[in-house]
Design a protein around this motif. Sequence first.
Motif, mmCIF file in Angstrom:
data_model
loop_
_atom_site.group_PDB
_atom_site.id
_atom_site.type_symbol
_atom_site.label_atom_id
_atom_site.label_comp_id
_atom_site.label_asym_id
_atom_site.label_seq_id
_atom_site.Cartn_x
_atom_site.Cartn_y
_atom_site.Cartn_z
ATOM 1 N N ALA A 1 1.037 -1.532 0.153
ATOM 2 C CA ALA A 1 -0.237 -0.482 -0.067
ATOM 3 C C ALA A 1 1.180 1.525 0.133
ATOM 4 O O ALA A 1 0.661 2.225 -0.508
ATOM 5 C CB ALA A 1 -1.078 0.308 1.072
ATOM 6 N N ARG A 2 1.293 1.681 1.109
ATOM 7 C CA ARG A 2 2.818 2.748 0.511
ATOM 8 C C ARG A 2 3.736 2.941 -0.424
ATOM 9 O O ARG A 2 4.082 3.850 -1.040
ATOM 10 C CB ARG A 2 3.924 2.303 2.123
ATOM 11 C CG ARG A 2 3.620 2.219 3.443
ATOM 12 C CD ARG A 2 4.412 1.989 4.406
ATOM 13 N NE ARG A 2 3.422 1.827 5.499
ATOM 14 C CZ ARG A 2 3.021 3.504 6.725
ATOM 15 N NH1 ARG A 2 3.382 4.084 6.688
ATOM 16 N NH2 ARG A 2 1.979 2.504 6.818
ATOM 17 N N VAL A 3 3.953 1.714 -1.265
ATOM 18 C CA VAL A 3 4.519 2.223 -2.422
ATOM 19 C C VAL A 3 4.239 2.749 -3.708
ATOM 20 O O VAL A 3 4.096 3.492 -4.322
ATOM 21 C CB VAL A 3 5.302 0.493 -2.754
ATOM 22 C CG1 VAL A 3 5.648 0.224 -4.562
ATOM 23 C CG2 VAL A 3 6.042 -0.201 -2.026
ATOM 24 N N ARG A 4 2.372 1.616 -3.501
ATOM 25 C CA ARG A 4 1.275 2.298 -4.591
ATOM 26 C C ARG A 4 1.263 4.093 -3.957
ATOM 27 O O ARG A 4 1.301 4.690 -5.092
ATOM 28 C CB ARG A 4 0.261 1.233 -4.065
ATOM 29 C CG ARG A 4 0.920 0.349 -5.436
ATOM 30 C CD ARG A 4 -0.523 -0.528 -5.211
ATOM 31 N NE ARG A 4 0.488 -1.807 -6.155
ATOM 32 C CZ ARG A 4 -0.748 -3.492 -6.030
ATOM 33 N NH1 ARG A 4 -1.474 -3.808 -5.377
ATOM 34 N NH2 ARG A 4 -0.133 -4.177 -6.497
ATOM 35 N N ALA A 5 1.533 3.974 -2.514
ATOM 36 C CA ALA A 5 0.445 4.870 -2.725
ATOM 37 C C ALA A 5 1.737 6.735 -3.188
ATOM 38 O O ALA A 5 1.606 7.940 -3.348
ATOM 39 C CB ALA A 5 0.698 5.240 -0.898
ATOM 40 N N THR A 6 3.038 6.111 -2.535
ATOM 41 C CA THR A 6 3.678 6.914 -3.177
ATOM 42 C C THR A 6 3.905 6.822 -4.513
ATOM 43 O O THR A 6 3.646 8.311 -5.067
ATOM 44 C CB THR A 6 5.486 6.615 -2.415
ATOM 45 O OG1 THR A 6 5.474 5.926 -1.453
ATOM 46 C CG2 THR A 6 6.494 7.107 -3.415
ATOM 47 N N GLU A 7 3.835 6.112 -5.519
ATOM 48 C CA GLU A 7 4.086 6.398 -6.824
ATOM 49 C C GLU A 7 1.835 6.850 -6.925
ATOM 50 O O GLU A 7 2.884 8.338 -8.025
ATOM 51 C CB GLU A 7 3.495 4.949 -7.326
ATOM 52 C CG GLU A 7 4.714 3.844 -7.615
ATOM 53 C CD GLU A 7 4.047 2.933 -7.690
ATOM 54 O OE1 GLU A 7 5.266 1.836 -7.484
ATOM 55 O OE2 GLU A 7 3.176 2.060 -8.176
ATOM 56 N N ALA A 8 1.701 7.182 -6.438
ATOM 57 C CA ALA A 8 -0.333 7.963 -7.073
ATOM 58 C C ALA A 8 0.675 9.255 -6.769
ATOM 59 O O ALA A 8 -0.264 9.706 -7.736
ATOM 60 C CB ALA A 8 -1.004 7.420 -6.210
ATOM 61 N N ILE A 9 0.945 8.759 -5.761
ATOM 62 C CA ILE A 9 1.881 11.830 -4.850
ATOM 63 C C ILE A 9 2.795 11.386 -5.702
ATOM 64 O O ILE A 9 2.315 12.603 -6.276
ATOM 65 C CB ILE A 9 2.234 11.076 -3.655
ATOM 66 C CG1 ILE A 9 1.008 10.515 -2.144
ATOM 67 C CG2 ILE A 9 2.680 11.968 -2.964
ATOM 68 C CD1 ILE A 9 1.205 9.687 -1.109
ATOM 69 N N GLU A 10 3.609 10.809 -6.365
ATOM 70 C CA GLU A 10 4.579 11.192 -7.320
ATOM 71 C C GLU A 10 3.809 11.413 -9.090
ATOM 72 O O GLU A 10 4.178 12.847 -9.086
ATOM 73 C CB GLU A 10 5.473 9.650 -7.484
ATOM 74 C CG GLU A 10 6.630 10.084 -6.518
ATOM 75 C CD GLU A 10 7.489 8.877 -6.713
ATOM 76 O OE1 GLU A 10 7.690 8.306 -7.718
ATOM 77 O OE2 GLU A 10 8.564 9.160 -5.431
ATOM 78 N N LYS A 11 3.283 10.663 -9.136
ATOM 79 C CA LYS A 11 2.422 11.002 -10.478
ATOM 80 C C LYS A 11 1.413 12.092 -10.790
ATOM 81 O O LYS A 11 1.065 12.432 -11.429
ATOM 82 C CB LYS A 11 1.167 9.839 -10.604
ATOM 83 C CG LYS A 11 0.729 9.335 -12.161
ATOM 84 C CD LYS A 11 -0.440 8.270 -12.001
ATOM 85 C CE LYS A 11 -1.523 8.571 -11.656
ATOM 86 N NZ LYS A 11 -2.012 7.555 -11.680
ATOM 87 N N ARG A 12 1.294 12.343 -9.266
ATOM 88 C CA ARG A 12 0.271 13.892 -9.376
ATOM 89 C C ARG A 12 0.746 15.178 -8.840
ATOM 90 O O ARG A 12 0.907 16.357 -8.798
ATOM 91 C CB ARG A 12 -0.281 13.710 -8.025
ATOM 92 C CG ARG A 12 -1.882 13.084 -8.217
ATOM 93 C CD ARG A 12 -2.603 12.946 -7.076
ATOM 94 N NE ARG A 12 -3.876 11.972 -7.050
ATOM 95 C CZ ARG A 12 -4.119 10.600 -7.707
ATOM 96 N NH1 ARG A 12 -2.870 10.398 -7.989
ATOM 97 N NH2 ARG A 12 -4.986 10.364 -7.475
ATOM 98 N N GLY A 13 2.580 14.378 -9.663
ATOM 99 C CA GLY A 13 3.984 15.514 -10.309
ATOM 100 C C GLY A 13 4.133 16.300 -8.788
ATOM 101 O O GLY A 13 4.519 17.566 -8.556
ATOM 102 N N ALA A 14 4.160 15.752 -7.614
ATOM 103 C CA ALA A 14 4.654 16.116 -6.208
ATOM 104 C C ALA A 14 6.015 17.063 -6.343
ATOM 105 O O ALA A 14 7.241 16.679 -7.283
ATOM 106 C CB ALA A 14 4.442 15.393 -5.654
ATOM 107 N N ALA A 15 6.313 17.433 -5.479
ATOM 108 C CA ALA A 15 7.833 18.237 -6.173
ATOM 109 C C ALA A 15 8.991 17.396 -5.117
ATOM 110 O O ALA A 15 8.111 16.616 -4.103
ATOM 111 C CB ALA A 15 7.828 19.598 -5.278
#
Length: 372
Positions: free
Chosen positions: A358-372
């Motif tokens: 869940a943490r790996v996928r959440a991190t990916e979902a956050i990065e995808k949203r263009g996080a700095a």
Amino acid sequence: MSERRRVVLLGSTGSIGTQALDVLRSHRDDYEVVALATGRNRALLDRQAAEFGVPAERTLLAGERPGVLAELAALPDADVVLNAVVGFAGLPATVAALGAGKRLALANKESLIAGGPVVNAVRRAGGGEIVPVDSEHSAVYQALRGGTVGEVASIVLTASGGPFRGRTPAELQSVSIEDALAHPTWSMGPKITIDSSTLMNKGLEVIEAHELFGVDFDRIEVVVHPQSVVHGMVTFCDGATIAQLSMPDMRLPIGLALGAPARLDQAFGPVDWATLGRLTFETPDLEAFPCLSLAYAAGRTGGGAPATLSGANEVAVEAFLAGRITWVMIAEVVDEVLQHGTGNVDDVDDVLEADRVARVRATEAIEKRGAA
Ligand code: NAD
Ligand code: MG
């Protein structure tokens, strides 16, 4: 009292931890603190140890050596383990305390939510018991003294509604970290304060209630009650509702969890009926606060879904607090991670794995949203 109850306090430097010490400070004849642990803040931990006479070898920071929480939670000379750690990190303590047959005074809801079936199996096998610290569940625990579990028609959890009650989805697009941290009725740690602003906290509490009391999700209701005076209710099969009322003060449920079935001889937050005024109730806005529906859905799915929900939420809340995603993205990230599907959990390793993925996928979902 002839023998003092021996208490292990995990997460002693936090909001619940320091309020627990406040309760224990004025009940030294009844309780002895035998171990303390926290995540950080060695200076405060040492001051607490000195004040309560806890030996240095039982005053530990979690990072100092592996397995600290489980070790302290299972100490042979402990009667009660108060788990006031925040987040999934509290799981080893919950499992160890119950496995060792202790009374677990549980504030760390995330461990029970993520590990539900596994934790309950350990509870049954190890002979331990859970007494909830969470105010809503403490209220339900108290109301259940008014009837049997078989007579329960429904459990009602109240929610303050948080700082954004009444806002539209459009208005919620641009809320700030500071706005989200400004809780109207409770002063708590940052993670649960953000969870309260999204209503994820209430969603987690629905799953927590299911695991604690064995009541199915169709019979757990959430009602918004901005005054935070009615903490929880049970409606029985004859139509009677029993509610617990007090002004918001966590020392009441903490004290009950330590001493139950006995009540503290000191009042925290008694209601002054002359000045109380109105108590109001309204239905939650599921469109503005989708986290509540996500939690119900994950709870109903069961298996690894609650662990996935909770783990993804922790990562999303951290990212929001670090300014990397907006507030509305917390729900989006959790939803996206749940869409990947969730497996079963049969043992503690499965729970750890569900959380890790869940943490790996959440991190990916956050990065995808263009996080700095
Ligand atoms: P907090 O952030 O104020 O304190 C958390 C504590 O846990 C700190 O002592 C911290 O050092 C410790 N900690 C963090 N990571 C750790 C780790 N890996 N190992 C050991 N210790 C670690 O949080 P809080 O508001 O006190 O909440 C604690 C728990 O109680 C949460 O699960 C929360 O949901 C629950 N809870 C809190 C309240 C409240 O009023 N604060 C109410 C109901 C439930
Ligand atoms: Mg609560």
